[in-house]
Scaffold this motif. Structure first.
Motif, PDB file in Angstrom:
ATOM      1  N   LYS A 181      43.607  -4.537 -46.580  1.00  9.08           N
ATOM      2  CA  LYS A 181      44.012  -3.216 -47.041  1.00  9.08           C
ATOM      3  C   LYS A 181      43.654  -2.151 -46.004  1.00  9.08           C
ATOM      4  O   LYS A 181      42.826  -2.372 -45.130  1.00  9.08           O
ATOM      5  N   LYS A 182      44.273  -0.984 -46.152  1.00  8.51           N
ATOM      6  CA  LYS A 182      44.047   0.099 -45.187  1.00  8.51           C
ATOM      7  C   LYS A 182      42.588   0.525 -45.152  1.00  8.51           C
ATOM      8  O   LYS A 182      42.055   0.858 -44.097  1.00  8.51           O
ATOM      9  N   GLU A 183      41.916   0.486 -46.314  1.00  6.35           N
ATOM     10  CA  GLU A 183      40.504   0.872 -46.354  1.00  6.35           C
ATOM     11  C   GLU A 183      39.664  -0.074 -45.508  1.00  6.35           C
ATOM     12  O   GLU A 183      38.717   0.348 -44.830  1.00  6.35           O
ATOM     13  N   GLN A 184      40.015  -1.367 -45.538  1.00 10.39           N
ATOM     14  CA  GLN A 184      39.281  -2.353 -44.744  1.00 10.39           C
ATOM     15  C   GLN A 184      39.609  -2.208 -43.260  1.00 10.39           C
ATOM     16  O   GLN A 184      38.753  -2.442 -42.401  1.00 10.39           O
ATOM     17  N   VAL A 185      40.848  -1.821 -42.954  1.00 12.34           N
ATOM     18  CA  VAL A 185      41.227  -1.570 -41.566  1.00 12.34           C
ATOM     19  C   VAL A 185      40.395  -0.417 -41.006  1.00 12.34           C
ATOM     20  O   VAL A 185      39.835  -0.498 -39.904  1.00 12.34           O
ATOM     21  N   ILE A 186      40.306   0.674 -41.777  1.00 14.62           N
ATOM     22  CA  ILE A 186      39.549   1.839 -41.323  1.00 14.62           C
ATOM     23  C   ILE A 186      38.065   1.505 -41.175  1.00 14.62           C
ATOM     24  O   ILE A 186      37.420   1.895 -40.195  1.00 14.62           O
ATOM     25  N   GLN A 187      37.536   0.765 -42.140  1.00 17.46           N
ATOM     26  CA  GLN A 187      36.117   0.370 -42.061  1.00 17.46           C
ATOM     27  C   GLN A 187      35.873  -0.484 -40.818  1.00 17.46           C
ATOM     28  O   GLN A 187      34.870  -0.313 -40.110  1.00 17.46           O
ATOM     29  N   SER A 188      36.792  -1.385 -40.518  1.00 20.98           N
ATOM     30  CA  SER A 188      36.665  -2.233 -39.328  1.00 20.98           C
ATOM     31  C   SER A 188      36.773  -1.403 -38.062  1.00 20.98           C
ATOM     32  O   SER A 188      36.039  -1.634 -37.091  1.00 20.98           O
ATOM     33  N   ALA A 189      37.687  -0.421 -38.068  1.00 21.47           N
ATOM     34  CA  ALA A 189      37.831   0.459 -36.906  1.00 21.47           C
ATOM     35  C   ALA A 189      36.542   1.227 -36.650  1.00 21.47           C
ATOM     36  O   ALA A 189      36.120   1.390 -35.497  1.00 21.47           O
ATOM     37  N   GLU A 190      35.906   1.689 -37.716  1.00 23.76           N
ATOM     38  CA  GLU A 190      34.632   2.398 -37.559  1.00 23.76           C
ATOM     39  C   GLU A 190      33.576   1.486 -36.947  1.00 23.76           C
ATOM     40  O   GLU A 190      32.759   1.920 -36.117  1.00 23.76           O
ATOM     41  N   THR A 191      33.602   0.223 -37.327  1.00 20.41           N
ATOM     42  CA  THR A 191      32.660  -0.750 -36.761  1.00 20.41           C
ATOM     43  C   THR A 191      32.944  -0.973 -35.276  1.00 20.41           C
ATOM     44  O   THR A 191      32.020  -1.059 -34.458  1.00 20.41           O
ATOM     45  N   PHE A 192      34.233  -1.048 -34.907  1.00 14.14           N
ATOM     46  CA  PHE A 192      34.593  -1.219 -33.502  1.00 14.14           C
ATOM     47  C   PHE A 192      34.170  -0.014 -32.663  1.00 14.14           C
ATOM     48  O   PHE A 192      33.892  -0.143 -31.470  1.00 14.14           O
ATOM     49  N   LEU A 193      34.125   1.159 -33.280  1.00 13.00           N
ATOM     50  CA  LEU A 193      33.760   2.365 -32.537  1.00 13.00           C
ATOM     51  C   LEU A 193      32.260   2.465 -32.251  1.00 13.00           C
ATOM     52  O   LEU A 193      31.863   3.131 -31.297  1.00 13.00           O
ATOM     53  N   LYS A 194      31.444   1.833 -33.072  1.00 10.92           N
ATOM     54  CA  LYS A 194      29.990   2.004 -32.956  1.00 10.92           C
ATOM     55  C   LYS A 194      29.454   1.700 -31.552  1.00 10.92           C
ATOM     56  O   LYS A 194      28.656   2.479 -31.017  1.00 10.92           O
ATOM     57  N   PRO A 195      29.851   0.588 -30.913  1.00 11.95           N
ATOM     58  CA  PRO A 195      29.303   0.320 -29.566  1.00 11.95           C
ATOM     59  C   PRO A 195      29.695   1.371 -28.540  1.00 11.95           C
ATOM     60  O   PRO A 195      28.973   1.583 -27.564  1.00 11.95           O
ATOM     61  N   LEU A 196      30.834   2.036 -28.756  1.00 11.31           N
ATOM     62  CA  LEU A 196      31.286   3.034 -27.787  1.00 11.31           C
ATOM     63  C   LEU A 196      30.359   4.238 -27.734  1.00 11.31           C
ATOM     64  O   LEU A 196      30.299   4.936 -26.726  1.00 11.31           O
ATOM     65  N   LYS A 197      29.650   4.496 -28.827  1.00 15.75           N
ATOM     66  CA  LYS A 197      28.746   5.646 -28.857  1.00 15.75           C
ATOM     67  C   LYS A 197      27.579   5.478 -27.890  1.00 15.75           C
ATOM     68  O   LYS A 197      26.940   6.454 -27.501  1.00 15.75           O
ATOM     69  N   ASP A 198      27.312   4.239 -27.505  1.00 15.40           N
ATOM     70  CA  ASP A 198      26.191   3.951 -26.601  1.00 15.40           C
ATOM     71  C   ASP A 198      26.622   3.924 -25.144  1.00 15.40           C
ATOM     72  O   ASP A 198      25.812   3.694 -24.258  1.00 15.40           O
ATOM     73  N   ILE A 199      27.923   4.142 -24.898  1.00 16.22           N
ATOM     74  CA  ILE A 199      28.448   4.069 -23.533  1.00 16.22           C
ATOM     75  C   ILE A 199      28.838   5.458 -23.060  1.00 16.22           C
ATOM     76  O   ILE A 199      29.562   6.170 -23.735  1.00 16.22           O
ATOM     77  N   GLY A 200      28.384   5.848 -21.879  1.00 16.69           N
ATOM     78  CA  GLY A 200      28.767   7.139 -21.307  1.00 16.69           C
ATOM     79  C   GLY A 200      28.182   8.304 -22.052  1.00 16.69           C
ATOM     80  O   GLY A 200      27.055   8.249 -22.564  1.00 16.69           O
ATOM     81  N   HIS A 201      28.990   9.385 -22.161  1.00 19.18           N
ATOM     82  CA  HIS A 201      28.486  10.598 -22.794  1.00 19.18           C
ATOM     83  C   HIS A 201      28.329  10.379 -24.300  1.00 19.18           C
ATOM     84  O   HIS A 201      28.873   9.460 -24.891  1.00 19.18           O
ATOM     85  N   ALA A 202      27.621  11.300 -24.928  1.00 20.76           N
ATOM     86  CA  ALA A 202      27.286  11.151 -26.334  1.00 20.76           C
ATOM     87  C   ALA A 202      28.271  11.887 -27.224  1.00 20.76           C
ATOM     88  O   ALA A 202      27.951  12.307 -28.327  1.00 20.76           O
ATOM     89  N   ALA A 203      29.515  12.034 -26.769  1.00 21.14           N
ATOM     90  CA  ALA A 203      30.507  12.758 -27.558  1.00 21.14           C
ATOM     91  C   ALA A 203      30.806  12.015 -28.844  1.00 21.14           C
ATOM     92  O   ALA A 203      30.699  10.788 -28.917  1.00 21.14           O
ATOM     93  N   GLN A 204      31.193  12.768 -29.869  1.00 18.17           N
ATOM     94  CA  GLN A 204      31.580  12.197 -31.139  1.00 18.17           C
ATOM     95  C   GLN A 204      32.794  11.316 -30.936  1.00 18.17           C
ATOM     96  O   GLN A 204      33.703  11.629 -30.195  1.00 18.17           O
TER      97      GLN A 204
END
Length: 205
Positions: A181-204
């Motif tokens: 479902k779309k809710e699970q897609v969005i939740q998975s996308a949020e999980t995929f984004l988490k490692p990016l927060k640790d790379i480079g600048h600390a932008a949202q």
């Protein structure tokens, strides 16, 4: 040599598998994609990366050839570097790299492609084109929610979000992940984004 702005890029999928072929020059696998430019030109292309290396909205040069069956083949896609006198962030048409309207329109086009891929990978037949647009609108709302137009990283934040959505939708065929479902897609996308927060600048993101 043609020139254009990338409107959308989607992977070539068959039975839920990203299509590949060996590069006759390097021996490495090429991953297949369908690429569309803002002027309507579209065709198949390949990359050694399984996530296409150029973002939607990038101005590029490319070569177009036509297969015997009439389909287009796009090769030698390269980012068009700004010319002297066109400051970084300009795309040659007077709009800045972070122009909110342009970024949001590109994002919606990307979300339409992601919505279509969601229906395809989930094995669901949309009843109308508007069903695809409706799902795209929901994804677009998540992609743009909470991001200020004035943020200096506006375009980069938006593009990271829709690429995370695309990756989540591409994972739908992996039934063990339970993404349907779309809710699970969005939740998975949020999980995929988490490692990016640790790379480079600390932008949202």
């Amino acid at each position: 040599m043609a020139q254009g702005i990338i409107k959308s890029v989607t992977p070539q999928m068959f039975n839920g598998v990203h299509q590949t072929w060996p590069n006759k020059y390097t021996g490495k696998n090429n991953y297949g994609f369908y690429i569309t430019f803002e002027d309507g030109t579209s065709g198949s292309c390949g990359s050694e990366k399984n996530i296409y290396p150029l973002n939607v909205g990038t101005e590029v040069t490319y070569e177009l050839s036509v297969y015997p069956n009439g389909s287009n083949h796009i090769t030698k896609v390269k980012k068009l570097e700004p010319m002297e006198g066109n400051p970084a962030g300009g795309n040659g048409n007077g709009k800045s790299y972070n122009d909110p309207g342009t970024v949001k329109r590109i994002a919606f086009s990307m979300c339409q492609a992601i919505a279509r891929l969601h229906f395809y990978n989930a094995g669901i037949q949309p009843k109308t084109i508007e069903d695809v647009n409706k799902l795209a609108g929901m994804y677009h709302l998540w992609v743009t929610e909470g991001v200020q137009d004035t943020d200096p990283h506006f375009r980069d934040i938006i593009s990271r979000r829709y690429y995370a959505l695309q990756l989540a939708v591409e994972c739908i065929p992996f039934s063990a992940l339970g993404i349907t479902k779309k809710e699970q897609v969005i939740q998975s996308a949020e999980t995929f984004l988490k490692p990016l927060k640790d790379i480079g600048h600390a932008a949202q993101v």
